[in-house]
Design a protein around this motif. Sequence first.
Motif, PDB file in Angstrom:
ATOM      1  N   ILE A 160     -32.892  53.821 -52.219  1.00 47.71           N
ATOM      2  CA  ILE A 160     -32.532  55.037 -52.942  1.00 47.71           C
ATOM      3  C   ILE A 160     -31.199  54.784 -53.634  1.00 47.71           C
ATOM      4  N   PRO A 161     -31.160  54.709 -54.957  1.00 50.19           N
ATOM      5  CA  PRO A 161     -29.913  54.378 -55.658  1.00 50.19           C
ATOM      6  C   PRO A 161     -28.978  55.568 -55.783  1.00 50.19           C
ATOM      7  N   THR A 249     -41.338  63.035 -58.387  1.00 53.74           N
ATOM      8  CA  THR A 249     -42.153  62.202 -59.273  1.00 53.74           C
ATOM      9  C   THR A 249     -42.153  62.749 -60.691  1.00 53.74           C
ATOM     10  N   THR A 250     -42.325  64.048 -60.809  1.00 52.94           N
ATOM     11  CA  THR A 250     -42.357  64.683 -62.131  1.00 52.94           C
ATOM     12  C   THR A 250     -41.031  64.509 -62.858  1.00 52.94           C
ATOM     13  N   ASP A 251     -39.921  64.640 -62.149  1.00 50.62           N
ATOM     14  CA  ASP A 251     -38.611  64.504 -62.787  1.00 50.62           C
ATOM     15  C   ASP A 251     -38.362  63.071 -63.251  1.00 50.62           C
ATOM     16  N   LEU A 252     -38.834  62.083 -62.507  1.00 48.95           N
ATOM     17  CA  LEU A 252     -38.698  60.697 -62.951  1.00 48.95           C
ATOM     18  C   LEU A 252     -39.470  60.473 -64.251  1.00 48.95           C
ATOM     19  N   VAL A 253     -40.641  61.079 -64.340  1.00 42.42           N
ATOM     20  CA  VAL A 253     -41.431  60.967 -65.575  1.00 42.42           C
ATOM     21  C   VAL A 253     -40.714  61.658 -66.723  1.00 42.42           C
ATOM     22  N   ARG A 254     -40.183  62.828 -66.469  1.00 41.85           N
ATOM     23  CA  ARG A 254     -39.493  63.585 -67.512  1.00 41.85           C
ATOM     24  C   ARG A 254     -38.275  62.836 -68.030  1.00 41.85           C
ATOM     25  N   HIS A 255     -37.660  62.016 -67.203  1.00 46.88           N
ATOM     26  CA  HIS A 255     -36.482  61.266 -67.629  1.00 46.88           C
ATOM     27  C   HIS A 255     -36.838  59.885 -68.176  1.00 46.88           C
ATOM     28  N   GLY A 256     -38.130  59.629 -68.390  1.00 45.76           N
ATOM     29  CA  GLY A 256     -38.535  58.434 -69.110  1.00 45.76           C
ATOM     30  C   GLY A 256     -38.671  57.171 -68.305  1.00 45.76           C
ATOM     31  N   TYR A 257     -38.773  57.264 -66.984  1.00 48.77           N
ATOM     32  CA  TYR A 257     -38.938  56.055 -66.184  1.00 48.77           C
ATOM     33  C   TYR A 257     -40.355  55.509 -66.355  1.00 48.77           C
ATOM     34  N   ALA A 258     -40.486  54.189 -66.287  1.00 47.43           N
ATOM     35  CA  ALA A 258     -41.775  53.536 -66.502  1.00 47.43           C
ATOM     36  C   ALA A 258     -42.738  53.856 -65.356  1.00 47.43           C
ATOM     37  N   ALA A 259     -44.039  53.850 -65.697  1.00 49.02           N
ATOM     38  CA  ALA A 259     -45.064  54.201 -64.723  1.00 49.02           C
ATOM     39  C   ALA A 259     -45.091  53.226 -63.546  1.00 49.02           C
ATOM     40  N   HIS A 260     -44.937  51.919 -63.822  1.00 49.46           N
ATOM     41  CA  HIS A 260     -44.987  50.945 -62.733  1.00 49.46           C
ATOM     42  C   HIS A 260     -43.801  51.118 -61.787  1.00 49.46           C
ATOM     43  N   TYR A 261     -42.648  51.542 -62.325  1.00 48.77           N
ATOM     44  CA  TYR A 261     -41.476  51.786 -61.489  1.00 48.77           C
ATOM     45  C   TYR A 261     -41.717  52.980 -60.568  1.00 48.77           C
ATOM     46  N   ILE A 262     -42.275  54.055 -61.114  1.00 53.31           N
ATOM     47  CA  ILE A 262     -42.540  55.256 -60.321  1.00 53.31           C
ATOM     48  C   ILE A 262     -43.602  54.981 -59.264  1.00 53.31           C
ATOM     49  N   GLN A 263     -44.653  54.253 -59.653  1.00 53.11           N
ATOM     50  CA  GLN A 263     -45.721  53.949 -58.699  1.00 53.11           C
ATOM     51  C   GLN A 263     -45.210  53.079 -57.564  1.00 53.11           C
ATOM     52  N   ASN A 264     -44.322  52.158 -57.874  1.00 50.61           N
ATOM     53  CA  ASN A 264     -43.756  51.293 -56.842  1.00 50.61           C
ATOM     54  C   ASN A 264     -42.875  52.091 -55.881  1.00 50.61           C
ATOM     55  N   ARG A 265     -42.094  53.006 -56.419  1.00 50.64           N
ATOM     56  CA  ARG A 265     -41.227  53.818 -55.569  1.00 50.64           C
ATOM     57  C   ARG A 265     -42.025  54.808 -54.730  1.00 50.64           C
ATOM     58  N   GLY A 266     -43.102  55.329 -55.320  1.00 53.51           N
ATOM     59  CA  GLY A 266     -43.921  56.280 -54.586  1.00 53.51           C
ATOM     60  C   GLY A 266     -44.892  55.642 -53.629  1.00 53.51           C
ATOM     61  N   ARG A 267     -45.075  54.306 -53.740  1.00 52.09           N
ATOM     62  CA  ARG A 267     -45.942  53.523 -52.862  1.00 52.09           C
ATOM     63  C   ARG A 267     -47.396  53.988 -52.935  1.00 52.09           C
ATOM     64  N   TRP A 268     -47.856  54.257 -54.165  1.00 56.05           N
ATOM     65  CA  TRP A 268     -49.263  54.598 -54.367  1.00 56.05           C
ATOM     66  C   TRP A 268     -50.070  53.331 -54.616  1.00 56.05           C
ATOM     67  N   LEU A 269     -51.288  53.327 -54.134  1.00 56.91           N
ATOM     68  CA  LEU A 269     -52.134  52.150 -54.271  1.00 56.91           C
ATOM     69  C   LEU A 269     -53.053  52.237 -55.482  1.00 56.91           C
ATOM     70  N   SER A 270     -53.128  53.395 -56.127  1.00 59.91           N
ATOM     71  CA  SER A 270     -53.986  53.557 -57.304  1.00 59.91           C
ATOM     72  C   SER A 270     -53.232  54.338 -58.371  1.00 59.91           C
ATOM     73  N   GLN A 271     -53.908  54.585 -59.495  1.00 58.08           N
ATOM     74  CA  GLN A 271     -53.304  55.307 -60.602  1.00 58.08           C
ATOM     75  C   GLN A 271     -53.528  56.821 -60.508  1.00 58.08           C
ATOM     76  N   MET A 272     -54.133  57.286 -59.422  1.00 59.84           N
ATOM     77  CA  MET A 272     -54.450  58.706 -59.296  1.00 59.84           C
ATOM     78  C   MET A 272     -53.209  59.585 -59.258  1.00 59.84           C
TER      79      MET A 272
END
Length: 303
Positions: A160-161, A249-272
């Motif tokens: 967590i930065p 998750t929504t706020d990270l998207v709103r601030h323009g973070y890349a999808a692969h970065y968010i998925q890695n931080r959220g530890r999701w195994l799929s794109q759902m």
Amino acid sequence: MQLNTDLAANFICWLYRNAIVSSGSQASKVLTGVTSTLVNFNVIWFRTRYVRELINGFIRLRPPIRKHKRPWSIYHNQLLYKYIFIPNKSDFFTLCLCSMILLSYGGLLRPSEVAKRQFSPTLLRNQIIFHPSFNKPTELILILFCSKTNKINKEERIIIPCICHTKLAHTWGPCPVHHMKYYVSIRDKSFHKNGPLFPKNKGKRKGQPITYYVLAKFLKSTIVTFNCKLNLFLNPNHYTPHVIRIGSTTDLVRHGYAAHYIQNRGRWLSQMWKSIYINLTWDDISLISGKSISYLISEVSHT
């Protein structure tokens, strides 16, 4: 009639088909009750492929149940600090619950990873590390040994930065790293360093971890406080502990973070996660922030 495994399986499938039970955990409890009188009966068969495929088939045939959930946003964190944390700063219980929310938000954590549930492991104080040092941390490292996507007890590190010196410092509200530093400094004065990270400080269960249901009740009371202070009409029933992960998750998207970065931080195994954690209603965020819904939606980047 003699009870056997086939009859019990048919009974569970009948319950599913008639919507009497709606989840695998409920079915497992019913099975345990049905078969508790049997001698030498092993309920592990419930996890076999045959019964599991039948239950999954019933789930797919049912219309999806849409629960009304509102994301816990950066604006909620700001109000939490202003109306809940600062007025009750001397109350350790309130400090503890606010810290649970900010840690969950900063790390995209699942509720059971910070709050104790029936079968979830307890988050301990020695599972968080301030890097490079406690006095001047730039990030917080959270060590998990078991989660929804990691059930083999393999060490999993969540970073967590600190946001104090970033563009998010003025919009994201309190920094989770420095808030946790303050919380830990207060906590360690009264509790053992090998104990729960978020313990109760009063009553018969003093020292025991705060449960999921206590956190859920606190979230609803927090929304009620927001309504009273700001004359809003937010529905407390739309806020469960899981909305913190949704909102982060929504706020990270709103601030323009890349999808692969968010998925890695959220530890999701799929794109759902893109359809579950981003496609949300913006009514409550619009009321709290004072921004129009069209403006909030325009901030969402294409991921």
